[in-house]
Design an enzyme around this catalytic site. Sequence first.
Site, PDB file in Angstrom:
ATOM      1  N   LYS A  26     -21.580 -21.758  53.331  1.00  0.00           N
ATOM      2  CA  LYS A  26     -22.312 -21.386  54.708  1.00  0.00           C
ATOM      3  C   LYS A  26     -21.680 -21.548  55.768  1.00  0.00           C
ATOM      4  O   LYS A  26     -21.562 -20.419  56.758  1.00  0.00           O
ATOM      5  CB  LYS A  26     -23.749 -22.136  54.968  1.00  0.00           C
ATOM      6  CG  LYS A  26     -23.716 -23.444  55.293  1.00  0.00           C
ATOM      7  CD  LYS A  26     -25.180 -23.781  55.076  1.00  0.00           C
ATOM      8  CE  LYS A  26     -25.120 -25.373  55.518  1.00  0.00           C
ATOM      9  NZ  LYS A  26     -24.247 -26.139  56.273  1.00  0.00           N
ATOM     10  N   ARG A 101     -32.856 -28.786  59.857  1.00  0.00           N
ATOM     11  CA  ARG A 101     -32.604 -29.297  58.614  1.00  0.00           C
ATOM     12  C   ARG A 101     -33.855 -30.125  58.174  1.00  0.00           C
ATOM     13  O   ARG A 101     -33.753 -30.564  56.865  1.00  0.00           O
ATOM     14  CB  ARG A 101     -31.643 -30.545  58.766  1.00  0.00           C
ATOM     15  CG  ARG A 101     -30.434 -30.202  57.770  1.00  0.00           C
ATOM     16  CD  ARG A 101     -29.179 -31.012  58.182  1.00  0.00           C
ATOM     17  NE  ARG A 101     -28.072 -31.311  57.270  1.00  0.00           N
ATOM     18  CZ  ARG A 101     -26.883 -30.895  57.418  1.00  0.00           C
ATOM     19  NH1 ARG A 101     -26.771 -30.132  58.354  1.00  0.00           N
ATOM     20  NH2 ARG A 101     -26.123 -31.303  56.752  1.00  0.00           N
ATOM     21  N   ARG A 140     -13.212 -29.782  47.890  1.00  0.00           N
ATOM     22  CA  ARG A 140     -13.103 -29.914  49.144  1.00  0.00           C
ATOM     23  C   ARG A 140     -12.754 -31.195  49.504  1.00  0.00           C
ATOM     24  O   ARG A 140     -12.174 -31.485  50.380  1.00  0.00           O
ATOM     25  CB  ARG A 140     -14.500 -29.459  49.947  1.00  0.00           C
ATOM     26  CG  ARG A 140     -14.071 -29.221  51.357  1.00  0.00           C
ATOM     27  CD  ARG A 140     -15.260 -28.895  52.195  1.00  0.00           C
ATOM     28  NE  ARG A 140     -16.517 -29.698  52.305  1.00  0.00           N
ATOM     29  CZ  ARG A 140     -17.607 -29.576  52.928  1.00  0.00           C
ATOM     30  NH1 ARG A 140     -18.058 -28.056  53.160  1.00  0.00           N
ATOM     31  NH2 ARG A 140     -18.483 -30.217  52.939  1.00  0.00           N
ATOM     32  N   ARG A 146     -12.582 -35.436  53.679  1.00  0.00           N
ATOM     33  CA  ARG A 146     -13.679 -35.809  54.301  1.00  0.00           C
ATOM     34  C   ARG A 146     -14.400 -36.897  53.910  1.00  0.00           C
ATOM     35  O   ARG A 146     -14.547 -37.110  52.825  1.00  0.00           O
ATOM     36  CB  ARG A 146     -14.920 -34.675  54.363  1.00  0.00           C
ATOM     37  CG  ARG A 146     -14.526 -33.582  55.582  1.00  0.00           C
ATOM     38  CD  ARG A 146     -15.461 -32.448  55.407  1.00  0.00           C
ATOM     39  NE  ARG A 146     -16.776 -32.825  55.587  1.00  0.00           N
ATOM     40  CZ  ARG A 146     -17.644 -31.974  55.705  1.00  0.00           C
ATOM     41  NH1 ARG A 146     -17.636 -30.579  55.911  1.00  0.00           N
ATOM     42  NH2 ARG A 146     -19.108 -32.193  55.881  1.00  0.00           N
ATOM     43  N   ARG A 157     -26.308 -36.262  50.044  1.00  0.00           N
ATOM     44  CA  ARG A 157     -26.419 -35.331  51.044  1.00  0.00           C
ATOM     45  C   ARG A 157     -27.307 -33.951  50.248  1.00  0.00           C
ATOM     46  O   ARG A 157     -28.140 -33.392  50.773  1.00  0.00           O
ATOM     47  CB  ARG A 157     -25.179 -34.824  51.516  1.00  0.00           C
ATOM     48  CG  ARG A 157     -24.528 -35.649  52.613  1.00  0.00           C
ATOM     49  CD  ARG A 157     -23.121 -35.401  52.748  1.00  0.00           C
ATOM     50  NE  ARG A 157     -23.026 -34.225  53.616  1.00  0.00           N
ATOM     51  CZ  ARG A 157     -21.785 -33.387  53.549  1.00  0.00           C
ATOM     52  NH1 ARG A 157     -21.023 -33.539  52.323  1.00  0.00           N
ATOM     53  NH2 ARG A 157     -21.894 -32.358  54.273  1.00  0.00           N
TER      54      ARG A 157
HETATM   55  P1  AMP Z   1     -22.685 -31.003  57.864  1.00  0.00           P
HETATM   56  O1  AMP Z   1     -21.437 -30.348  57.920  1.00  0.00           O
HETATM   57  O2  AMP Z   1     -23.552 -29.734  57.990  1.00  0.00           O
HETATM   58  O3  AMP Z   1     -23.042 -30.987  56.309  1.00  0.00           O
HETATM   59  O4  AMP Z   1     -23.177 -32.177  58.644  1.00  0.00           O
HETATM   60  C1  AMP Z   1     -22.616 -33.181  58.348  1.00  0.00           C
HETATM   61  C2  AMP Z   1     -23.400 -34.570  58.717  1.00  0.00           C
HETATM   62  O5  AMP Z   1     -23.798 -34.429  60.168  1.00  0.00           O
HETATM   63  C3  AMP Z   1     -24.578 -34.458  57.927  1.00  0.00           C
HETATM   64  O6  AMP Z   1     -24.588 -35.192  56.789  1.00  0.00           O
HETATM   65  C4  AMP Z   1     -25.391 -35.172  58.942  1.00  0.00           C
HETATM   66  O7  AMP Z   1     -25.096 -36.613  59.088  1.00  0.00           O
HETATM   67  C5  AMP Z   1     -25.177 -34.663  60.197  1.00  0.00           C
HETATM   68  N1  AMP Z   1     -25.969 -33.400  60.646  1.00  0.00           N
HETATM   69  C6  AMP Z   1     -25.552 -32.304  60.770  1.00  0.00           C
HETATM   70  N2  AMP Z   1     -26.532 -31.501  61.041  1.00  0.00           N
HETATM   71  C7  AMP Z   1     -27.527 -32.341  61.260  1.00  0.00           C
HETATM   72  C8  AMP Z   1     -28.953 -32.084  61.567  1.00  0.00           C
HETATM   73  N3  AMP Z   1     -29.443 -30.693  61.717  1.00  0.00           N
HETATM   74  N4  AMP Z   1     -29.791 -32.949  61.597  1.00  0.00           N
HETATM   75  C9  AMP Z   1     -29.281 -34.295  61.395  1.00  0.00           C
HETATM   76  N5  AMP Z   1     -28.220 -34.489  61.074  1.00  0.00           N
HETATM   77  C10 AMP Z   1     -27.136 -33.626  60.854  1.00  0.00           C
END
Ligand code: AMP
Length: 212
Positions: A26, A101, A140, A146, A157
Amino acid sequence: MTPPANGDAAISSARFLIVGPQGSGKGTQGVLVAAAFGVPQVATGDIFRANVAGGTELGKRVQVIIEAGDLVPDALTSELVRDRLAQADAAEGFLLDGYPRNRGQVDDLDAFLTGRGEALDAVIELEVPRDESISRLTQRAVEQGRTDDTEEVIANRLAIYERETAPILDVYRERGLVVRIDGVGTLAEVTERIFEALAARGLAPRHPGAAA
Ligand code: AMP
């Protein structure tokens, strides 16, 4: 691959969400869609990671949460998004990646948009089977190193996605906003599916060349 152009009949707003499990692609697809529609891509995960890397106050507050793969509290996340969407470049539209989310964040976004007399135009759902997500995330982790891509954190996650994020799609489905896309295929194939599905809803990009 050039998505269809809408010429003079260009839509006046492009307010999108892209939703899918981690590893669904995405982020990459979101960048292409945002560029084609000439709107900023706003990825909360990227914003949080930049703050962690930059050692900001926000970064220090969220670092442990992110490394565990847990969710940052809604109040903090929604405030961050409101500030970002209030910037001039998001006046005509945006593509949100990774937000909302959970149900609380859906309510926060609704309140923000309603207060501005705005509404979402579409929610792009990228469907990818669990096994495929896991193998892409593991790959990844090797490529990008990461810290939230360890096996245990990946499982956390994905569990949070299934428990808290997937249900928000039902809310948007009831509103008739969800465009469901098969996320298995090459990058270009999936991009093409997204543009076709949006075009079928009368949503054609203003800057189609940007995604070519
Ligand atoms: P992502 O790259 O979108 O998977 O985000 C990485 C991390 O950032 C997630 O595992 C959360 O810890 C935090 N995070 C990103 N977006 C949100 C959100 N909308 N609400 C809460 N935590 C978020």
